[in-house]
Scaffold this motif. Sequence first.
Motif, mmCIF file in Angstrom:
data_model
loop_
_atom_site.group_PDB
_atom_site.id
_atom_site.type_symbol
_atom_site.label_atom_id
_atom_site.label_comp_id
_atom_site.label_asym_id
_atom_site.label_seq_id
_atom_site.Cartn_x
_atom_site.Cartn_y
_atom_site.Cartn_z
ATOM 1 N N GLY A 43 40.511 33.368 2.398
ATOM 2 C CA GLY A 43 40.346 34.069 1.130
ATOM 3 C C GLY A 43 39.338 35.206 1.241
ATOM 4 N N ARG A 46 40.928 38.040 3.170
ATOM 5 C CA ARG A 46 41.891 38.746 2.324
ATOM 6 C C ARG A 46 41.149 39.709 1.389
ATOM 7 N N ASP A 47 40.058 39.240 0.782
ATOM 8 C CA ASP A 47 39.270 40.094 -0.116
ATOM 9 C C ASP A 47 38.651 41.267 0.642
ATOM 10 N N ALA A 50 41.244 43.853 1.419
ATOM 11 C CA ALA A 50 41.602 44.619 0.225
ATOM 12 C C ALA A 50 40.526 45.669 -0.077
ATOM 13 N N ARG A 51 39.250 45.277 0.039
ATOM 14 C CA ARG A 51 38.163 46.231 -0.195
ATOM 15 C C ARG A 51 38.213 47.368 0.826
#
Length: 109
Positions: A43, A46-47, A50-51
């Motif tokens: 997780g 993934r974050d 994305a950033r």
Amino acid sequence: MAELSAKAVRGETEKAALQLLRERANLVGEAATARHERDQLVGALRDANARYAERYTAALQGGWTGEELAKLGLDAPESAPARRRRAPQPVTPPTPGEQTAVADEAAQP
């Protein structure tokens, strides 16, 4: 050697069995903990991806080229893998024997 009573033998055997079960349960607990940690890291990755993709896109929109960013060590973010949808499963009508069995079960009190 002194002979043990049946109750004592049973108690010792149960104690040994419980110890073996504790060891096995501990292994499962450790696996569950590791899976939880892995899920947390997935997780977080993934974050972070994305950033990074947002910041990379902002840099491109701010006038930088992909080639310039690459020279600075900033690789293009990975695109999200395309998700495949499952084809809907065709509904197969029950065979005549299945229809009768279902109807018979429903009719029983």
